[in-house]
Design a protein around this motif. Structure first.
Motif, PDB file in Angstrom:
ATOM      1  N   LEU A 108      -8.823  -4.565  -2.292  1.00 36.39           N
ATOM      2  CA  LEU A 108      -7.681  -3.838  -1.749  1.00 36.39           C
ATOM      3  C   LEU A 108      -6.674  -3.583  -2.857  1.00 36.39           C
ATOM      4  O   LEU A 108      -6.430  -4.459  -3.707  1.00 36.39           O
ATOM      5  CB  LEU A 108      -7.023  -4.648  -0.626  1.00 36.39           C
ATOM      6  CG  LEU A 108      -7.910  -4.971   0.583  1.00 36.39           C
ATOM      7  CD1 LEU A 108      -7.161  -5.852   1.574  1.00 36.39           C
ATOM      8  CD2 LEU A 108      -8.387  -3.693   1.265  1.00 36.39           C
ATOM      9  N   ALA A 109      -6.100  -2.383  -2.877  1.00 37.14           N
ATOM     10  CA  ALA A 109      -5.150  -2.007  -3.927  1.00 37.14           C
ATOM     11  C   ALA A 109      -3.935  -2.922  -3.903  1.00 37.14           C
ATOM     12  O   ALA A 109      -3.355  -3.181  -2.839  1.00 37.14           O
ATOM     13  CB  ALA A 109      -4.728  -0.556  -3.747  1.00 37.14           C
ATOM     14  N   ARG A 110      -3.570  -3.417  -5.094  1.00 34.50           N
ATOM     15  CA  ARG A 110      -2.445  -4.350  -5.186  1.00 34.50           C
ATOM     16  C   ARG A 110      -1.092  -3.651  -5.335  1.00 34.50           C
ATOM     17  O   ARG A 110      -0.057  -4.263  -5.086  1.00 34.50           O
ATOM     18  CB  ARG A 110      -2.630  -5.282  -6.399  1.00 34.50           C
ATOM     19  CG  ARG A 110      -3.745  -6.344  -6.323  1.00 34.50           C
ATOM     20  CD  ARG A 110      -4.009  -6.822  -4.957  1.00 34.50           C
ATOM     21  NE  ARG A 110      -4.755  -8.084  -4.905  1.00 34.50           N
ATOM     22  CZ  ARG A 110      -5.845  -8.255  -4.190  1.00 34.50           C
ATOM     23  NH1 ARG A 110      -6.355  -7.232  -3.506  1.00 34.50           N
ATOM     24  NH2 ARG A 110      -6.426  -9.434  -4.137  1.00 34.50           N
ATOM     25  N   ASP A 111      -1.091  -2.398  -5.720  1.00 33.52           N
ATOM     26  CA  ASP A 111       0.181  -1.722  -5.996  1.00 33.52           C
ATOM     27  C   ASP A 111       0.670  -0.850  -4.839  1.00 33.52           C
ATOM     28  O   ASP A 111       1.785  -0.349  -4.861  1.00 33.52           O
ATOM     29  CB  ASP A 111       0.067  -0.875  -7.265  1.00 33.52           C
ATOM     30  CG  ASP A 111      -1.097   0.104  -7.198  1.00 33.52           C
ATOM     31  OD1 ASP A 111      -1.878   0.041  -6.234  1.00 33.52           O
ATOM     32  OD2 ASP A 111      -1.225   0.925  -8.134  1.00 33.52           O
ATOM     33  N   THR A 112      -0.163  -0.642  -3.814  1.00 37.52           N
ATOM     34  CA  THR A 112       0.263   0.172  -2.665  1.00 37.52           C
ATOM     35  C   THR A 112       1.261  -0.605  -1.810  1.00 37.52           C
ATOM     36  O   THR A 112       1.060  -1.785  -1.523  1.00 37.52           O
ATOM     37  CB  THR A 112      -0.952   0.563  -1.805  1.00 37.52           C
ATOM     38  OG1 THR A 112      -1.909   1.245  -2.619  1.00 37.52           O
ATOM     39  CG2 THR A 112      -0.536   1.470  -0.659  1.00 37.52           C
ATOM     40  N   ARG A 113       2.318   0.062  -1.415  1.00 38.23           N
ATOM     41  CA  ARG A 113       3.325  -0.565  -0.559  1.00 38.23           C
ATOM     42  C   ARG A 113       3.129  -0.070   0.875  1.00 38.23           C
ATOM     43  O   ARG A 113       2.980   1.124   1.122  1.00 38.23           O
ATOM     44  CB  ARG A 113       4.741  -0.261  -1.055  1.00 38.23           C
ATOM     45  CG  ARG A 113       4.983  -0.683  -2.499  1.00 38.23           C
ATOM     46  CD  ARG A 113       6.460  -0.599  -2.876  1.00 38.23           C
ATOM     47  NE  ARG A 113       7.243  -1.651  -2.251  1.00 38.23           N
ATOM     48  CZ  ARG A 113       7.347  -2.887  -2.742  1.00 38.23           C
ATOM     49  NH1 ARG A 113       6.726  -3.224  -3.863  1.00 38.23           N
ATOM     50  NH2 ARG A 113       8.087  -3.791  -2.117  1.00 38.23           N
TER      51      ARG A 113
END
Length: 599
Positions: A108-113
């Motif tokens: 899962l993308a770590r930088d998506t808010r």
């Protein structure tokens, strides 16, 4: 840290005294990922999910401290993963068109808010149980992602973050466990794929999985939370039928696992899915779909893992209260992976070289289907549909025969029907469903109380026509009586006017339950009217020449759900089409009821 001792294809013997069975390991200078499947003294036996070519004894190995797990949180929907939950889009950015060995990217993308909205009922000091819903994230326009407390975590809630935007690694709360430790709560958590997620109890509510395909819904129904198999040889239309189910079924979430299928076939699916519009919302279908792609040229052990990754993702959305359908294409390739690994382990082979535990592994996999009451108190379901690819279409081979004993709906595909361009090529003689009596309650309540009776009559008619067709093949149609010839024609009407359904037909690609029953009842009424006239002495050839029969074959493509009144008008006019013959040959004998079935 340890080292490699021996290499046997995907199996590697390691010197790792502290590892436990099921633990993930990283092996060699490339950091290939694997899973410990056996121990003996100071050594561990691991199966690697990547190609071991070039690996040498003496290279380093280390245990990672956790079993093969998936990350569960926002960002799953619309993604395409490989067999161990690596997102293929991120892998491509990292290593190009071909997956480099040892590539490590987060699932899962770590930088998506994500915009998190907490549940208003939670306050500091309240007791928090595993599986409870902390709040929600609007993951796509179609689906709201409910953030769950990890199932095995519970205690006193110390704090919960206010509404706002967070990454999946930022803490959104803290909970004090019974032993006094304090754990952080995040938007995601991990879960081991080989362990079924817990629930309160099974829910026996009846709701059919409606696919819009008449041969499936009307004749061989499947319930939400049920288990089904689609066996069929190459070219019988398995992939197209699965795509129709994925597109039209009334589940809220779809998990599609391409397990060991040919790359070009899976590419068609990956290109086809993003272009589809969800018929229920008008949004892209991918907004409520998850894809796990593990083609036949990918490592064989990852193929074995991909099935468990898919079912764990399905259970996660079930625990959020959604109805999920998982399509596994195909369990035969998964079983072949089991056979290869067991052979390298030197285990005693049984039927066709498969391991002795094939049946129990299949049963354990299908047992993870079901409709349940979740830990949060809601209700959700996982419906499992496994494609089976028996060599040469032999349904007696081990994977098909074991699956047939486990599942309750069997949609057998026929190469003969496919060659005759009869699609879906579901064989009405080989197929069966154990859910008919349960589904009948739903059909009686929502569509028509005569559904079960009409279905049984149509199946009896199809079975009788098969017997008559054998006589025709031996001695010709002239040997049949008029009543027998009318039986053949009525069965042909059912096959062509009801069972055939073109996936490319914009009107008939999907048939609502109301349309399905209306067509079935109409074709049976034609049969009853003709049978009455045959018993009055009307030759079958006169009935076969009626324009009504050709018209009835086209009704399915002429009338959609929004044109139901026109279809009903044509059905109401069926008796009038037989009036000229009735006047010519006289009225029925006393005591004979119109529509009376043949003895």
């Amino acid at each position: 840290m340890g080292k490699i001792l021996e290499i046997n294809g995907p199996l590697v013997k390691l010197e790792l005294p502290q590892t436990v069975i099921g633990e993930q390991v990283r092996v060699g200078r490339l950091g290939l990922v694997g899973e410990v499947i056996g121990r003996e003294g100071e050594t561990a036996l691991a199966q690697l999910y990547e190609d071991t070519a070039g690996l040498r004894p003496g290279e380093v190995a280390e245990g990672l401290g956790w079993p093969l797990s998936v990350e569960l949180g926002p960002g799953l929907l619309g993604a395409i993963f490989d067999g161990v939950q690596r997102p293929l889009a991120a892998v491509r950015e990292h290593s190009g068109d071909r997956i480099a060995r040892g590539v490590a990217v987060p699932s899962l993308a770590r930088d998506t808010r994500w915009h998190f909205v907490p549940e208003p009922a939670w306050r500091a000091g309240t007791a928090l149980a595993g599986g409870e819903v902390l709040g929600s994230v609007r993951e796509t326009a179609s689906i709201t992602h409910r953030i769950l407390v990890p199932p095995l975590l519970g205690g006193e809630l110390l704090e919960l973050a206010p509404e706002g935007d967070y990454t999946i690694e930022e803490a959104i709360g803290r909970v004090k466990l019974a032993d006094g430790r304090i754990e952080k709560l995040r938007l995601f958590h991990r879960w081991p794929v080989r362990t079924p997620r817990p629930f309160r109890q099974r829910d026996h509510a009846v709701a059919p999985l409606l696919t819009g395909q008449r041969i499936l819904d009307t004749f061989y129904p499947l319930l939400k939370g049920g288990k089904a198999a689609i066996p069929g040889p190459f070219g019988a239309g398995k992939t197209m039928l699965q795509q129709q189910i994925v597109r039209w079924c009334n589940a809220e979430i779809v998990v599609y696992v391409g397990c060991g299928e040919r790359g070009n076939e899976l590419t068609d699916v990956l290109e086809f899915m993003p272009e589809l519009k969800d018929p229920h919302t008008g949004r892209p279908l991918l907004e409520r779909t998850l894809l796990v792609a593990n083609t036949s040229n990918m490592p064989v052990v990852a193929r074995e893992a991909s099935i468990y990754v898919g079912i764990t993702l399905a259970e996660y959305f079930r625990d959020q209260g959604y109805d999920v359908v998982m399509v596994a294409d195909s369990t035969s390739r998964w079983a072949e992976a089991l056979r290869e690994v067991s052979g390298r382990l030197g285990q005693m082979p049984v039927e066709e070289g498969y391991p002795a535990y094939l049946g129990s592994r299949l049963a354990a996999f299908y047992e993870r289907a079901g409709r349940v009451e979740t830990l949060a108190g809601g209700h959700g379901s996982v419906t499992l549909i496994g494609a089976v690819s028996p060599p040469g279409g032999d349904f007696s081979e081990p994977v098909t025969s074991h699956t047939k004993e486990i599942i309750q709906t069997f949609w057998a595909l026929s190469k003969e029907l496919a060659d005759a361009r009869h699609y879906p090529a579901v064989d009405w003689l080989e197929s069966f469903s154990g859910y008919v009596s349960s589904a009948a309650k739903w059909w009686a309540q929502h569509v028509d109380p005569d559904w079960e009776t009409a279905r049984a009559e149509a199946l009896d008619l199809l079975a009788a026509s098969e017997e008559l067709q054998r006589i025709v093949n031996l001695v010709g149609v002239e040997a049949l009586s008029s009543e027998q010839r009318w039986t053949l024609e009525a069965a042909s009407l059912i096959k062509e006017g009801l069972l055939q359904q073109a996936a490319t037909d914009e009107v008939d690609s999907y048939a609502s339950p109301e349309k399905q029953f209306a067509l079935l009842a109409a074709l049976l009424e034609i049969r009853h009217q003709g049978l009455r006239l045959v018993r009055l002495g009307v030759p079958a050839r006169r009935l076969i020449q009626l324009p009504l029969l050709a018209q009835a074959r086209r009704w399915k493509s002429q009338h959609g759900a929004d044109d139901f009144d026109a279809l009903k008008a044509k059905i109401a006019a069926i008796p009038a089409a037989f009036e000229p013959l009735l006047e010519e040959y006289g009225t029925p004998a006393a005591g004979t009821q119109p529509g009376e079935a043949a003895a």
